[in-house]
Design a protein around this motif. Structure first.
Motif, PDB file in Angstrom:
ATOM      1  N   LEU A 155       0.810  -1.200   0.000  1.00 54.52           N
ATOM      2  CA  LEU A 155       0.000   0.000   0.000  1.00 54.52           C
ATOM      3  C   LEU A 155       0.850   1.261   0.000  1.00 54.52           C
ATOM      4  O   LEU A 155       0.578   2.217  -0.747  1.00 54.52           O
ATOM      5  CB  LEU A 155      -0.934  -0.007   1.217  1.00 54.52           C
ATOM      6  N   GLU A 156       1.920   1.264   0.793  1.00 49.59           N
ATOM      7  CA  GLU A 156       2.747   2.472   0.882  1.00 49.59           C
ATOM      8  C   GLU A 156       3.543   2.745  -0.389  1.00 49.59           C
ATOM      9  O   GLU A 156       4.054   3.856  -0.579  1.00 49.59           O
ATOM     10  CB  GLU A 156       3.694   2.386   2.080  1.00 49.59           C
ATOM     11  N   HIS A 157       3.630   1.748  -1.275  1.00 51.70           N
ATOM     12  CA  HIS A 157       4.358   1.930  -2.535  1.00 51.70           C
ATOM     13  C   HIS A 157       3.429   2.078  -3.738  1.00 51.70           C
ATOM     14  O   HIS A 157       3.893   2.121  -4.882  1.00 51.70           O
ATOM     15  CB  HIS A 157       5.322   0.771  -2.767  1.00 51.70           C
ATOM     16  N   GLN A 158       2.140   2.143  -3.508  1.00 51.13           N
ATOM     17  CA  GLN A 158       1.200   2.350  -4.615  1.00 51.13           C
ATOM     18  C   GLN A 158       1.398   3.740  -5.233  1.00 51.13           C
ATOM     19  O   GLN A 158       1.709   4.713  -4.535  1.00 51.13           O
ATOM     20  CB  GLN A 158      -0.235   2.229  -4.103  1.00 51.13           C
ATOM     21  N   ASP A 159       1.199   3.819  -6.526  1.00 53.49           N
ATOM     22  CA  ASP A 159       1.216   5.108  -7.230  1.00 53.49           C
ATOM     23  C   ASP A 159      -0.049   5.874  -6.857  1.00 53.49           C
ATOM     24  O   ASP A 159      -1.157   5.372  -7.073  1.00 53.49           O
ATOM     25  CB  ASP A 159       1.268   4.858  -8.733  1.00 53.49           C
ATOM     26  N   PRO A 160       0.063   7.078  -6.297  1.00 55.05           N
ATOM     27  CA  PRO A 160      -1.133   7.843  -5.955  1.00 55.05           C
ATOM     28  C   PRO A 160      -2.088   8.028  -7.128  1.00 55.05           C
ATOM     29  O   PRO A 160      -3.311   8.093  -6.943  1.00 55.05           O
ATOM     30  CB  PRO A 160      -0.568   9.181  -5.466  1.00 55.05           C
ATOM     31  N   GLU A 161      -1.537   8.094  -8.346  1.00 55.19           N
ATOM     32  CA  GLU A 161      -2.394   8.229  -9.521  1.00 55.19           C
ATOM     33  C   GLU A 161      -3.285   6.993  -9.689  1.00 55.19           C
ATOM     34  O   GLU A 161      -4.463   7.111 -10.064  1.00 55.19           O
ATOM     35  CB  GLU A 161      -1.551   8.445 -10.782  1.00 55.19           C
ATOM     36  N   ASP A 162      -2.745   5.829  -9.421  1.00 54.96           N
ATOM     37  CA  ASP A 162      -3.548   4.610  -9.506  1.00 54.96           C
ATOM     38  C   ASP A 162      -4.683   4.630  -8.488  1.00 54.96           C
ATOM     39  O   ASP A 162      -5.805   4.204  -8.777  1.00 54.96           O
ATOM     40  CB  ASP A 162      -2.675   3.373  -9.266  1.00 54.96           C
ATOM     41  N   LEU A 163      -4.406   5.109  -7.297  1.00 59.15           N
ATOM     42  CA  LEU A 163      -5.408   5.066  -6.237  1.00 59.15           C
ATOM     43  C   LEU A 163      -6.653   5.879  -6.581  1.00 59.15           C
ATOM     44  O   LEU A 163      -7.744   5.588  -6.081  1.00 59.15           O
ATOM     45  CB  LEU A 163      -4.796   5.561  -4.922  1.00 59.15           C
ATOM     46  N   ILE A 164      -6.509   6.889  -7.448  1.00 58.69           N
ATOM     47  CA  ILE A 164      -7.683   7.692  -7.813  1.00 58.69           C
ATOM     48  C   ILE A 164      -8.126   7.495  -9.264  1.00 58.69           C
ATOM     49  O   ILE A 164      -9.183   8.008  -9.644  1.00 58.69           O
ATOM     50  CB  ILE A 164      -7.470   9.191  -7.540  1.00 58.69           C
ATOM     51  N   TRP A 165      -7.362   6.723 -10.057  1.00 57.41           N
ATOM     52  CA  TRP A 165      -7.703   6.588 -11.466  1.00 57.41           C
ATOM     53  C   TRP A 165      -7.786   5.145 -11.979  1.00 57.41           C
ATOM     54  O   TRP A 165      -8.404   4.878 -13.014  1.00 57.41           O
ATOM     55  CB  TRP A 165      -6.655   7.299 -12.333  1.00 57.41           C
ATOM     56  N   ILE A 166      -7.161   4.179 -11.321  1.00 55.09           N
ATOM     57  CA  ILE A 166      -6.932   2.863 -11.934  1.00 55.09           C
ATOM     58  C   ILE A 166      -8.231   2.150 -12.318  1.00 55.09           C
ATOM     59  O   ILE A 166      -9.240   2.220 -11.617  1.00 55.09           O
ATOM     60  CB  ILE A 166      -6.092   1.967 -10.996  1.00 55.09           C
ATOM     61  N   ARG A 167      -8.187   1.508 -13.452  1.00 58.60           N
ATOM     62  CA  ARG A 167      -9.184   0.507 -13.857  1.00 58.60           C
ATOM     63  C   ARG A 167      -8.446  -0.730 -14.381  1.00 58.60           C
ATOM     64  O   ARG A 167      -8.531  -1.796 -13.787  1.00 58.60           O
ATOM     65  CB  ARG A 167     -10.158   1.074 -14.902  1.00 58.60           C
ATOM     66  N   ASP A 168      -7.729  -0.572 -15.489  1.00 51.11           N
ATOM     67  CA  ASP A 168      -6.982  -1.701 -16.050  1.00 51.11           C
ATOM     68  C   ASP A 168      -5.950  -2.197 -15.038  1.00 51.11           C
ATOM     69  O   ASP A 168      -5.188  -1.416 -14.469  1.00 51.11           O
ATOM     70  CB  ASP A 168      -6.266  -1.286 -17.335  1.00 51.11           C
ATOM     71  N   GLY A 169      -5.924  -3.511 -14.847  1.00 45.05           N
ATOM     72  CA  GLY A 169      -4.994  -4.096 -13.907  1.00 45.05           C
ATOM     73  C   GLY A 169      -5.576  -4.279 -12.519  1.00 45.05           C
ATOM     74  O   GLY A 169      -5.019  -5.009 -11.706  1.00 45.05           O
ATOM     75  N   PHE A 170      -6.704  -3.627 -12.253  1.00 46.93           N
ATOM     76  CA  PHE A 170      -7.380  -3.798 -10.967  1.00 46.93           C
ATOM     77  C   PHE A 170      -8.725  -4.469 -11.136  1.00 46.93           C
ATOM     78  O   PHE A 170      -9.013  -5.479 -10.489  1.00 46.93           O
ATOM     79  CB  PHE A 170      -7.550  -2.441 -10.275  1.00 46.93           C
ATOM     80  N   LEU A 171      -9.554  -3.934 -12.020  1.00 48.00           N
ATOM     81  CA  LEU A 171     -10.901  -4.480 -12.183  1.00 48.00           C
ATOM     82  C   LEU A 171     -10.878  -5.910 -12.702  1.00 48.00           C
ATOM     83  O   LEU A 171     -11.826  -6.670 -12.465  1.00 48.00           O
ATOM     84  CB  LEU A 171     -11.721  -3.599 -13.130  1.00 48.00           C
ATOM     85  N   ASP A 172      -9.797  -6.279 -13.399  1.00 42.80           N
ATOM     86  CA  ASP A 172      -9.746  -7.602 -14.025  1.00 42.80           C
ATOM     87  C   ASP A 172      -8.901  -8.606 -13.241  1.00 42.80           C
ATOM     88  O   ASP A 172      -8.608  -9.690 -13.737  1.00 42.80           O
ATOM     89  CB  ASP A 172      -9.217  -7.489 -15.455  1.00 42.80           C
ATOM     90  N   THR A 173      -8.503  -8.263 -12.010  1.00 41.83           N
ATOM     91  CA  THR A 173      -7.672  -9.189 -11.245  1.00 41.83           C
ATOM     92  C   THR A 173      -8.491  -9.941 -10.198  1.00 41.83           C
ATOM     93  O   THR A 173      -9.450  -9.398  -9.635  1.00 41.83           O
ATOM     94  CB  THR A 173      -6.513  -8.446 -10.549  1.00 41.83           C
ATOM     95  N   ASN A 174      -8.066 -11.164  -9.932  1.00 46.10           N
ATOM     96  CA  ASN A 174      -8.636 -11.950  -8.843  1.00 46.10           C
ATOM     97  C   ASN A 174      -7.730 -11.942  -7.613  1.00 46.10           C
ATOM     98  O   ASN A 174      -7.945 -12.695  -6.671  1.00 46.10           O
ATOM     99  CB  ASN A 174      -8.860 -13.400  -9.300  1.00 46.10           C
TER     100      ASN A 174
END
Length: 262
Positions: free
Chosen positions: A184-203
């Motif tokens: 969590l501490e190494h997540q890209d802040p941009e991903d935390l407010i924008w991500i779809r690809d790579g998150f919505l399709d993961t199990n």
């Protein structure tokens, strides 16, 4: 442990927010712990009223946690810097375009006008040419100045103070999502407010149940490793609050709790 409540993307829908808060109060009382998942502004008619409500709740020391959404940051950057675009909007649309909803946000603060854009070429950023007001046409620079003079400083400071995530023993709450296999501490802040690809399709199992918004559905939905609470209020669909006890989830209705399962 007491239940935890969550509300997805509000998008200026003050009346819907009031109804969601009433449903939560009926289920958990006036001091219920609530996580707001971001995107408080744009598209709906009363972004100012939504921000006022959230600020008043926090000022009253209610156990409310408000997270930052991409639309909230768009709004703050427009006021601070005059920025009308974000590189994560691949279409190049201007924040003031009705599809993104910035003009509706400004209108809620009394900055009213019809936006006129240049014809957009493929791959280019959409350019605001002028804003048509009752007093006549004004330049983009004049519009920005008018907005800066009209939006209360404490509203922008509130947005700029918002955290990107909130954790409990069982839940990880974030606006858009997060990238698998990254702490969590190494997540890209941009991903935390924008991500779809790579998150919505993961199990991927993130440890806690991820509770998020950002990606509008017809109704909140449980996907096993995550719960998406953006039911499309920004497009006029109902704002549906949820309640969590551990990892178990229910949506709240006028008739009470409805289980939200996979």
């Amino acid at each position: 442990m007491p239940p935890i409540y969550a509300i997805g993307d509000i998008h200026g829908q003050k009346d819907m927010l009031d109804n969601a808060l009433s449903l939560i109060a009926a289920d958990g009382g006036d001091d219920a712990q609530i996580i707001f998942l971001g995107d408080y502004v744009d598209r709906g008619p009363d972004s100012r009223g939504v921000i006022d409500t959230l600020m008043q709740g926090q000022a009253a020391v209610r156990p409310w946690t408000c997270l930052l959404g991409n639309h909230d940051r768009f709004f703050a950057r427009f006021i601070r810097e005059g920025r009308q675009h974000d590189p994560r909007v691949k279409s190049g649309l201007n924040w003031l375009n009705p599809r993104l909803g910035g003009a509706q946000t400004l209108q809620s603060y009394g900055v009213v006008g019809q936006m006129h854009f240049a014809e957009q070429q493929f791959g280019d950023e959409e350019k605001l040419v002028h804003c048509e007001t009752e007093a006549g046409w004004i330049t983009p620079e004049a519009l920005i100045a008018a907005a800066q003079a009209s939006i209360p400083e404490d509203h922008i400071a509130f947005i700029e103070s918002l955290p990107l995530w909130h954790e409990t023993d069982h839940l990880l709450c974030v606006h858009a999502g997060l990238r698998p296999h990254i702490s969590l501490e190494h997540q890209d802040p941009e991903d935390l407010i924008w991500i779809r690809d790579g998150f919505l399709d993961t199990n991927h199992h993130f440890g806690q149940l991820v509770v998020h918004g950002h990606t509008a559905l017809d109704h909140p939905q449980h996907f096993g490793n995550r719960v998406d609470l953006d039911g499309g209020a920004g497009y006029g669909r109902p704002l549906v609050p949820a309640v969590f006890e551990g990892r178990h989830c229910w949506t709240l209705t006028d008739q009470g709790r409805v289980p939200l399962t996979i």
